[in-house]
Design a protein around this motif. Structure first.
Motif, PDB file in Angstrom:
ATOM      1  N   ALA A  61       0.871  -1.173   0.000  1.00 42.17           N
ATOM      2  CA  ALA A  61       0.000   0.000   0.000  1.00 42.17           C
ATOM      3  C   ALA A  61       0.907   1.221   0.000  1.00 42.17           C
ATOM      4  O   ALA A  61       1.388   1.665   1.055  1.00 42.17           O
ATOM      5  CB  ALA A  61      -0.930  -0.018   1.209  1.00 42.17           C
ATOM      6  N   GLY A  62       1.187   1.735  -1.191  1.00 42.30           N
ATOM      7  CA  GLY A  62       2.116   2.857  -1.355  1.00 42.30           C
ATOM      8  C   GLY A  62       2.352   3.070  -2.835  1.00 42.30           C
ATOM      9  O   GLY A  62       1.548   2.633  -3.657  1.00 42.30           O
ATOM     10  N   GLY A  63       3.475   3.695  -3.147  1.00 40.92           N
ATOM     11  CA  GLY A  63       3.804   3.951  -4.551  1.00 40.92           C
ATOM     12  C   GLY A  63       4.825   2.953  -5.071  1.00 40.92           C
ATOM     13  O   GLY A  63       5.026   1.873  -4.482  1.00 40.92           O
ATOM     14  N   ASP A  64       5.499   3.328  -6.151  1.00 39.17           N
ATOM     15  CA  ASP A  64       6.444   2.415  -6.796  1.00 39.17           C
ATOM     16  C   ASP A  64       7.608   2.036  -5.883  1.00 39.17           C
ATOM     17  O   ASP A  64       8.075   0.897  -5.915  1.00 39.17           O
ATOM     18  CB  ASP A  64       6.985   3.056  -8.084  1.00 39.17           C
ATOM     19  CG  ASP A  64       5.886   3.180  -9.134  1.00 39.17           C
ATOM     20  OD1 ASP A  64       5.181   2.182  -9.364  1.00 39.17           O
ATOM     21  OD2 ASP A  64       5.721   4.265  -9.697  1.00 39.17           O
ATOM     22  N   GLY A  65       8.061   2.983  -5.064  1.00 40.79           N
ATOM     23  CA  GLY A  65       9.169   2.685  -4.145  1.00 40.79           C
ATOM     24  C   GLY A  65       8.770   1.630  -3.121  1.00 40.79           C
ATOM     25  O   GLY A  65       9.560   0.736  -2.775  1.00 40.79           O
ATOM     26  N   THR A  66       7.535   1.697  -2.647  1.00 39.43           N
ATOM     27  CA  THR A  66       7.039   0.714  -1.669  1.00 39.43           C
ATOM     28  C   THR A  66       6.937  -0.665  -2.332  1.00 39.43           C
ATOM     29  O   THR A  66       7.345  -1.679  -1.749  1.00 39.43           O
ATOM     30  CB  THR A  66       5.652   1.143  -1.140  1.00 39.43           C
ATOM     31  OG1 THR A  66       5.719   2.517  -0.785  1.00 39.43           O
ATOM     32  CG2 THR A  66       5.223   0.317   0.055  1.00 39.43           C
ATOM     33  N   ILE A  67       6.397  -0.694  -3.549  1.00 39.99           N
ATOM     34  CA  ILE A  67       6.276  -1.974  -4.276  1.00 39.99           C
ATOM     35  C   ILE A  67       7.665  -2.577  -4.459  1.00 39.99           C
ATOM     36  O   ILE A  67       7.884  -3.768  -4.239  1.00 39.99           O
ATOM     37  CB  ILE A  67       5.594  -1.759  -5.655  1.00 39.99           C
ATOM     38  CG1 ILE A  67       4.183  -1.217  -5.471  1.00 39.99           C
ATOM     39  CG2 ILE A  67       5.577  -3.055  -6.460  1.00 39.99           C
ATOM     40  CD1 ILE A  67       3.522  -0.695  -6.740  1.00 39.99           C
ATOM     41  N   VAL A  91       3.385   4.400 -11.280  1.00 43.26           N
ATOM     42  CA  VAL A  91       3.589   3.989 -12.677  1.00 43.26           C
ATOM     43  C   VAL A  91       3.284   2.493 -12.879  1.00 43.26           C
ATOM     44  O   VAL A  91       2.640   2.116 -13.845  1.00 43.26           O
ATOM     45  CB  VAL A  91       5.036   4.287 -13.140  1.00 43.26           C
ATOM     46  CG1 VAL A  91       5.190   3.997 -14.629  1.00 43.26           C
ATOM     47  CG2 VAL A  91       5.399   5.725 -12.872  1.00 43.26           C
ATOM     48  N   PHE A  92       3.709   1.670 -11.933  1.00 43.44           N
ATOM     49  CA  PHE A  92       3.497   0.218 -12.092  1.00 43.44           C
ATOM     50  C   PHE A  92       2.001  -0.115 -12.057  1.00 43.44           C
ATOM     51  O   PHE A  92       1.517  -0.934 -12.832  1.00 43.44           O
ATOM     52  CB  PHE A  92       4.262  -0.518 -10.986  1.00 43.44           C
ATOM     53  CG  PHE A  92       4.320  -2.009 -11.162  1.00 43.44           C
ATOM     54  CD1 PHE A  92       4.751  -2.587 -12.350  1.00 43.44           C
ATOM     55  CD2 PHE A  92       3.962  -2.857 -10.123  1.00 43.44           C
ATOM     56  CE1 PHE A  92       4.818  -3.971 -12.499  1.00 43.44           C
ATOM     57  CE2 PHE A  92       4.022  -4.236 -10.259  1.00 43.44           C
ATOM     58  CZ  PHE A  92       4.443  -4.794 -11.452  1.00 43.44           C
ATOM     59  N   ALA A  93       1.272   0.559 -11.169  1.00 49.08           N
ATOM     60  CA  ALA A  93      -0.179   0.348 -11.094  1.00 49.08           C
ATOM     61  C   ALA A  93      -0.840   0.766 -12.405  1.00 49.08           C
ATOM     62  O   ALA A  93      -1.764   0.103 -12.892  1.00 49.08           O
ATOM     63  CB  ALA A  93      -0.753   1.137  -9.925  1.00 49.08           C
ATOM     64  N   MET A  94      -0.340   1.855 -12.980  1.00 50.21           N
ATOM     65  CA  MET A  94      -0.863   2.336 -14.265  1.00 50.21           C
ATOM     66  C   MET A  94      -0.608   1.289 -15.349  1.00 50.21           C
ATOM     67  O   MET A  94      -1.469   0.992 -16.173  1.00 50.21           O
ATOM     68  CB  MET A  94      -0.115   3.632 -14.604  1.00 50.21           C
ATOM     69  CG  MET A  94      -0.751   4.524 -15.614  1.00 50.21           C
ATOM     70  SD  MET A  94       0.263   5.991 -15.846  1.00 50.21           S
ATOM     71  CE  MET A  94      -0.104   6.955 -14.410  1.00 50.21           C
TER      72      MET A  94
END
Ligand SMILES: Nc1ncnc2c1ncn2[C@@H]1O[C@H](COP(=O)(O)OP(=O)(O)OP(=O)(O)O)[C@@H](O)[C@H]1O
Length: 293
Positions: A61-67, A91-94
């Motif tokens: 639950a976060g952005g690309d850095g968290t993933i 970006v990855f979610a997109m």
């Protein structure tokens, strides 16, 4: 068999605004445990802990850095990645076509449609979506945290303008397949998108077993603006300023140390070797997406 789910939440994502979403997240996911990342790198440690406890579906639950941190915590183990996009750009979610709302992302995770994608690596360090050598990594390295917090992505534009006045580095890219290229700024993509809805790697697929490269011979504000404009419409410039390549493995070296970023976070310096492990990462995608398993 039902998955055992653990959520790893980064309160510092979205310029520290994600912390305001914790109560909402709790109300949506009910009794599912939420582990809060306490410092950079802690999402990786918390993921390792969760896997040791028997959780086999880890939700970033976060952005690309968290993933990126969560996936690094997998350490090659057979677990599945879920994503609730709470970052600035995601970006990855997109790339995966994930919903942005917490409720919809959670419903999708519970539906459990798994896709198996490639796992790229810089040396031994996995990343999910993209990497950069040169300008963008330097921008991340030198843009002060407080300026990022105040101005968001716009802060990077100020830094780019400043850095473009400096001498540009020399980067050598040596493909395993034999070719050699020279340039000053390299972008590496697992998927199509870079930095938002910019299709810098139009031919890239997350599950084709190869990485896409985009090497700029030199960079200027005109070249960057032209690339951003064209990539927004799914067309990268094909002129002599940019070399596109696809490769399973390649080495990047330079006479001096050049910064490297992975998934939007500073990683280290050249030399660096990029490779791609085909069909390695299980990730939950919308039911409309065709699963590859
Ligand atoms: N408790 C924390 N305090 C400060 N930083 C943290 C904490 N936990 C994680 N981080 C760091 O927060 C950084 C930003 O996280 P993330 O990339 O997920 O958000 P974002 O930058 O808003 O999203 P995106 O990259 O999608 O735009 C990561 O580098 C991560 O290491």
């Amino acid at each position: 068999m039902q998955n055992k789910i653990c959520i790893i939440f980064n309160p510092a994502a979205r310029g520290e605004k994600a912390k305001n979403l914790l109560t909402k997240l709790h109300s949506v996911v009910g009794k599912v445990p939420i582990k809060i990342s306490q410092y950079p790198g802690d999402a990786e440690a918390k993921t390792e802990w969760a896997i040791e406890q028997g959780y086999d579906l880890i939700v970033a639950a976060g952005g690309d850095g968290t993933i990126n941190e969560v996936v690094n915590g997998f350490n090659g183990r057979e677990v599945t990645l879920g994503i609730i996009p709470l970052g600035t750009i995601n970006v990855f979610a997109m790339e995966l076509g994930l919903p942005r709302s917490i409720e919809k992302a959670w419903t999708m995770i519970l539906q459990g449609n798994v896709k198996i994608i490639d796992l790229p690596k810089a040396n031994d360090h996995p990343f999910v979506q993209l990497a950069g050598v040169g300008l963008d990594a330097k921008v991340l390295q030198v843009t002060h945290k407080d300026i990022r917090k105040t101005f968001g992505p716009l802060s990077y534009v100020f830094t780019v303008t400043k850095l473009l006045k400096e001498p540009q580095p020399l980067i050598e890219v040596r493909l395993k397949e034999g070719k050699r290229f020279f340039g000053s700024f390299l972008l590496v993509g697992n998927g199509k998108y870079y930095g938002g809805p910019f299709s810098v790697f139009p031919k890239a697929r997350l599950d084709d077993g190869i990485l896409d490269g985009c090497l700029f011979s030199r960079v200027s504000s005109t070249i960057l603006l032209k690339c951003l404009f064209k990539s927004f419409f799914n067309k990268m410039p094909t002129d002599c300023e940019v070399i596109h390549f696809q490769s399973k493995q390649f080495q990047v070296s330079s006479p001096e140390e050049i910064p490297v970023e992975l998934d939007g976070d500073f990683y280290g310096y050249t030399p660096v070797s990029f490779s791609c492990e085909p069909h390695k990462l299980k990730v939950i995608v919308p039911p409309s997406e065709k699963a590859t398993c």
